[in-house]
Design a protein around this motif. Structure first.
Motif, mmCIF file in Angstrom:
data_model
loop_
_atom_site.group_PDB
_atom_site.id
_atom_site.type_symbol
_atom_site.label_atom_id
_atom_site.label_comp_id
_atom_site.label_asym_id
_atom_site.label_seq_id
_atom_site.Cartn_x
_atom_site.Cartn_y
_atom_site.Cartn_z
ATOM 1 N N SER B 93 -8.648 2.115 3.279
ATOM 2 C CA SER B 93 -8.559 2.062 2.354
ATOM 3 C C SER B 93 -7.199 1.198 1.596
ATOM 4 O O SER B 93 -7.095 0.337 0.929
ATOM 5 C CB SER B 93 -8.069 3.135 1.042
ATOM 6 O OG SER B 93 -9.385 4.420 1.438
ATOM 7 N N GLY B 97 -7.918 -2.277 -1.232
ATOM 8 C CA GLY B 97 -6.961 -2.610 -1.451
ATOM 9 C C GLY B 97 -6.093 -4.087 -1.401
ATOM 10 O O GLY B 97 -6.250 -4.791 -1.943
ATOM 11 N N PHE B 101 -6.814 -7.103 -3.835
ATOM 12 C CA PHE B 101 -6.025 -7.850 -4.359
ATOM 13 C C PHE B 101 -6.067 -9.365 -4.574
ATOM 14 O O PHE B 101 -5.850 -10.297 -4.938
ATOM 15 C CB PHE B 101 -4.294 -7.256 -4.249
ATOM 16 C CG PHE B 101 -3.472 -8.174 -5.116
ATOM 17 C CD1 PHE B 101 -2.938 -8.099 -6.173
ATOM 18 C CD2 PHE B 101 -3.114 -9.665 -4.691
ATOM 19 C CE1 PHE B 101 -1.864 -8.832 -6.922
ATOM 20 C CE2 PHE B 101 -2.062 -10.151 -4.929
ATOM 21 C CZ PHE B 101 -1.443 -9.477 -6.530
ATOM 22 N N PRO B 304 -2.244 7.539 -3.852
ATOM 23 C CA PRO B 304 -3.482 5.930 -4.672
ATOM 24 C C PRO B 304 -3.487 5.096 -3.385
ATOM 25 O O PRO B 304 -2.642 3.983 -3.223
ATOM 26 C CB PRO B 304 -2.502 5.726 -5.364
ATOM 27 C CG PRO B 304 -1.523 6.595 -5.544
ATOM 28 C CD PRO B 304 -1.186 7.154 -4.474
ATOM 29 N N ILE B 306 -6.239 2.792 -2.834
ATOM 30 C CA ILE B 306 -5.937 1.422 -2.881
ATOM 31 C C ILE B 306 -5.504 0.555 -3.142
ATOM 32 O O ILE B 306 -4.396 -0.670 -3.257
ATOM 33 C CB ILE B 306 -7.204 1.966 -3.973
ATOM 34 C CG1 ILE B 306 -8.521 1.960 -2.123
ATOM 35 C CG2 ILE B 306 -8.334 0.420 -4.027
ATOM 36 C CD1 ILE B 306 -10.232 2.119 -2.722
ATOM 37 N N GLU B 307 -4.349 1.537 -4.670
ATOM 38 C CA GLU B 307 -2.961 0.533 -5.010
ATOM 39 C C GLU B 307 -2.368 0.496 -4.787
ATOM 40 O O GLU B 307 -1.388 -0.198 -4.893
ATOM 41 C CB GLU B 307 -3.027 1.929 -6.313
ATOM 42 C CG GLU B 307 -3.769 2.526 -7.702
ATOM 43 C CD GLU B 307 -4.264 1.195 -7.862
ATOM 44 O OE1 GLU B 307 -3.772 -0.275 -8.239
ATOM 45 O OE2 GLU B 307 -5.901 0.628 -8.798
ATOM 46 N N LEU B 308 -2.300 1.340 -3.062
ATOM 47 C CA LEU B 308 -1.090 1.089 -2.470
ATOM 48 C C LEU B 308 -1.256 -0.198 -1.687
ATOM 49 O O LEU B 308 -0.363 -1.732 -1.421
ATOM 50 C CB LEU B 308 -1.143 2.022 -1.607
ATOM 51 C CG LEU B 308 0.394 1.604 -0.287
ATOM 52 C CD1 LEU B 308 0.873 3.644 0.257
ATOM 53 C CD2 LEU B 308 -0.069 1.617 1.189
ATOM 54 N N LYS B 310 -3.341 -3.092 -2.392
ATOM 55 C CA LYS B 310 -2.551 -3.917 -3.671
ATOM 56 C C LYS B 310 -1.398 -4.175 -4.015
ATOM 57 O O LYS B 310 -1.474 -5.393 -4.207
ATOM 58 C CB LYS B 310 -3.231 -3.555 -5.264
ATOM 59 C CG LYS B 310 -4.405 -3.207 -5.015
ATOM 60 C CD LYS B 310 -5.527 -3.119 -6.519
ATOM 61 C CE LYS B 310 -7.407 -2.454 -6.617
ATOM 62 N NZ LYS B 310 -7.031 -2.303 -8.107
ATOM 63 N N LYS B 311 -0.726 -3.059 -4.248
ATOM 64 C CA LYS B 311 0.866 -2.975 -4.426
ATOM 65 C C LYS B 311 1.153 -4.548 -3.173
ATOM 66 O O LYS B 311 1.922 -5.909 -4.143
ATOM 67 C CB LYS B 311 1.376 -2.219 -4.749
ATOM 68 C CG LYS B 311 3.074 -2.153 -5.236
ATOM 69 C CD LYS B 311 2.355 -2.241 -7.338
ATOM 70 C CE LYS B 311 4.252 -2.903 -7.326
ATOM 71 N NZ LYS B 311 3.727 -3.551 -8.863
ATOM 72 N N GLU B 314 0.483 -7.915 -4.076
ATOM 73 C CA GLU B 314 0.946 -8.182 -4.438
ATOM 74 C C GLU B 314 2.667 -8.587 -4.043
ATOM 75 O O GLU B 314 3.066 -9.789 -4.091
ATOM 76 C CB GLU B 314 1.176 -7.557 -6.381
ATOM 77 C CG GLU B 314 1.710 -7.586 -7.201
ATOM 78 C CD GLU B 314 1.426 -6.788 -8.014
ATOM 79 O OE1 GLU B 314 1.653 -5.635 -8.323
ATOM 80 O OE2 GLU B 314 2.602 -6.927 -8.960
ATOM 81 N N LEU B 331 4.891 4.947 -5.493
ATOM 82 C CA LEU B 331 4.360 4.546 -6.440
ATOM 83 C C LEU B 331 3.669 6.057 -6.888
ATOM 84 O O LEU B 331 3.900 7.837 -5.657
ATOM 85 C CB LEU B 331 2.361 4.663 -5.053
ATOM 86 C CG LEU B 331 1.960 3.418 -6.290
ATOM 87 C CD1 LEU B 331 3.054 2.335 -6.256
ATOM 88 C CD2 LEU B 331 1.547 2.552 -4.496
ATOM 89 N N THR B 333 1.832 10.351 -7.377
ATOM 90 C CA THR B 333 0.942 11.231 -6.242
ATOM 91 C C THR B 333 0.682 12.514 -7.379
ATOM 92 O O THR B 333 1.221 12.073 -8.635
ATOM 93 C CB THR B 333 1.069 11.719 -5.214
ATOM 94 O OG1 THR B 333 2.720 12.307 -6.367
ATOM 95 C CG2 THR B 333 1.921 10.487 -4.131
#
Lengths: 341, 341
Positions: B93, B97, B101, B304, B306-308, B310-311, B314, B331, B333
């Motif tokens: 995952s 992410g 991104f 999170p 996938i967000e991780l 992405k971040k 980024e 992030l 939870t």
DNA sequence: TTGTAAGCGTTATCAC
DNA sequence: GTGATAACGCTTACAA
């Protein structure tokens, strides 16, 4: 909040020119040494190599690609739609094999998510000369939407594509034969009610493994009606097993289309207080991490997945470099007898 | 050794020069349009764009990198040692992410297997100017051996590195806090014998989640002795659960350090004919595919991931482009209450 | 065998 | 605003 590293001032990387100067030769000679050209005085070569070491020189990929008109890179296409494929141990191992093979070559592996929202972006990336070849790893049929590119770019698939298999390059195992033999394991040991949890019927491995099972049960004079279909995920295996159990008909063995579904079947079977293999024997396919994570350890078909990845990469590189290659490559499987059947 | 046979059809890729010719402008202008420079006559820009479309022009990455002195690529380092990490849903995952991104940027994602046999190769690849930044995704401590490169190359970690966390960039969740709150879920509902299957104690997530559990049980006046350690794999979760059960002491709840181990615990618990959550409540951490694959569905902490990823990407891009960035990014939870507790 | 020099496709620095 | 023109770092005929 802190300050950043200075991105504008790259650390001093030695260039071929600097090596040439230090070694007292021309850049051409250094280039020849780097690409170990046959014709270069061993003595000179030595001093060049010394200079390379001294300066910790690494060729600049961009410059090299530009000059060679080759990207020196192959791309792995990952279908975005199915975020699950990524967590699939099959996928993981194939990628591992690919990466392992490429480590020893001049090719770099890059990954793109084939965004369905803007396929044009992926397409132009691939066709824009940024890539020398493409690898497609997906269980799923819809993801072979890239097949049409194979006319323009060397391309190798993991597993026979559902369409266009005659003109595609791919590596796989003989799913039908292997499924047949693992099912024989069940029928030969006296099981009389052998079910299967098949994979998706729009995917070659799902189709072929079901066919292998069918041949074996029919050959043993058993019913071929005990079929439920899953989608290769653990959860789907559990659900399919429940459906099988709910039929209320006798059942003493099951062949799951892959180990993940077999693991799902375990939870369903054991959740109902039945025992493996005493009450129901279970066999799977793939021999992945699930096979040994479950109790009792799963009897399954060893699928040489890492090898498959390596082979895919090897064939792709052959194709890129103009060497002839077989379109269909079959890897051998073997039976792994453990404790579940 | 002639390689005269070219693979596939070397399709004609349009160059900037061709676009310039067609649009009747100079290459410089085309370049400006491509990089949408502020100062360029809208009318001219339009005709250039038309030419680009007409020729299906895509900039050549190599040439661009060469001129810009930027690779326009970031590398993901995958530790070879642990082939398991690759099949880890967490890893999968995060990578997803990251790739997601990067799709919207000019950066390409490439992967290297950090071969332990020849770390020099990896090192020179990274430092050779082929890469603008590095991403390290690994649960495992030993794989932070690249930390020292962070002085020479922008680098972002998934999770706080075990060493050098003060000078590293990383993204994570508050593992301790989240573990505390999910354990509270257990103690608050009246469970009196709350065990934990902890992750490896040489890895921050393993350490922090155990600490969170401990705080919660101590706060509830319960024993903090029911601890067994696993390695985040399903199999290790099952073994740890068996050890817990074999202790012969009362046990009515368990917090597993991740969902995979929780799933392993399920097999151990249900394999012994005990029921979840009636006899033993189970909670996990991550909210990955295992959480919903098991029955009953697992109550867990939503991580999170996938967000991780992405971040991470980024932040890496910010670093590469000289923008300021925070070293530690946390992030949020959340608790996901399902049926296992 | 080794060196010279002409690219490879872009970007960037200048003048205009 | 726009266009020459010089890099960018390497490969590769073609000469020597």
């Amino acid at each position: 909040m802190t300050t950043t590293q200075d991105a504008g001032a790259p650390r001093p990387v030695a260039t071929l020119e600097m090596v040439a100067a230090l070694a007292g030769v021309s850049r051409a000679t250094v280039s020849r040494v780097v690409n170990d050209s046959p014709s270069v005085d061993p003595e000179l070569a030595l001093s060049v190599k010394k200079a390379i070491l001294a300066l910790d020189y690494t060729p600049n990929r961009a410059a090299r690609s530009l000059a060679k008109r080759r990207a020196q890179a192959v791309t792995l296409i990952v279908p975005e739609s199915t975020s699950k494929v990524f967590a699939d141990p099959f996928f993981a191992s194939v990628v591992q094999g690919i990466a392992l093979f490429l480590t020893d070559t001049e090719y770099t592996l890059n990954m793109v998510i084939s965004s369905e929202s803007k396929p044009e972006k992926t397409r132009s990336f691939l066709l824009g000369g940024n890539v020398d070849g493409v690898l497609v790893v997906s269980h799923h049929s819809s993801d072979h939407s890239w097949t049409h590119l194979s006319g323009s770019l060397p391309m190798v698939f993991a597993g026979r594509p559902l369409v266009g298999s005659r003109e595609s390059y791919y590596v796989e195992v003989d799913n039908e034969r292997a499924a047949y033999s693992v099912t024989r394991q069940l029928t030969d040991s006296g099981r009389r009610h052998v079910a299967t949890i098949a994979g998706p019927q729009d995917m070659p491995p799902g189709i072929d493994r079901l066919a292998g099972w069918r041949t074996a049960v029919v050959e043993a004079g058993l019913s071929d009606g005990l079929v439920e279909v899953g989608d290769f995920t653990l959860a789907s295996g559990a659900r399919a097993m429940h459906r099988l159990l709910d039929r209320g008909t006798p059942l003493d063995a099951v062949f799951a289309g892959n180990d993940q579904m077999a693991a799902g079947a375990y939870t369903a079977i054991q959740g109902r207080g039945l025992r493996i293999p005493e009450d129901i024997a279970v066999v799977g396919f793939d021999d992945d991490s699930f096979a040994t994570s479950v109790t009792p350890a799963l009897t399954t078909v060893h699928h040489p997945i890492i090898e498959l990845g390596k082979k895919m990469a090897e064939i792709l590189v052959d194709l890129i470099e103009g060497r002839p290659a077989q379109r269909a490559t079959m890897l051998p499987t073997s039976l792994v007898i453990r404790d579940s059947a």
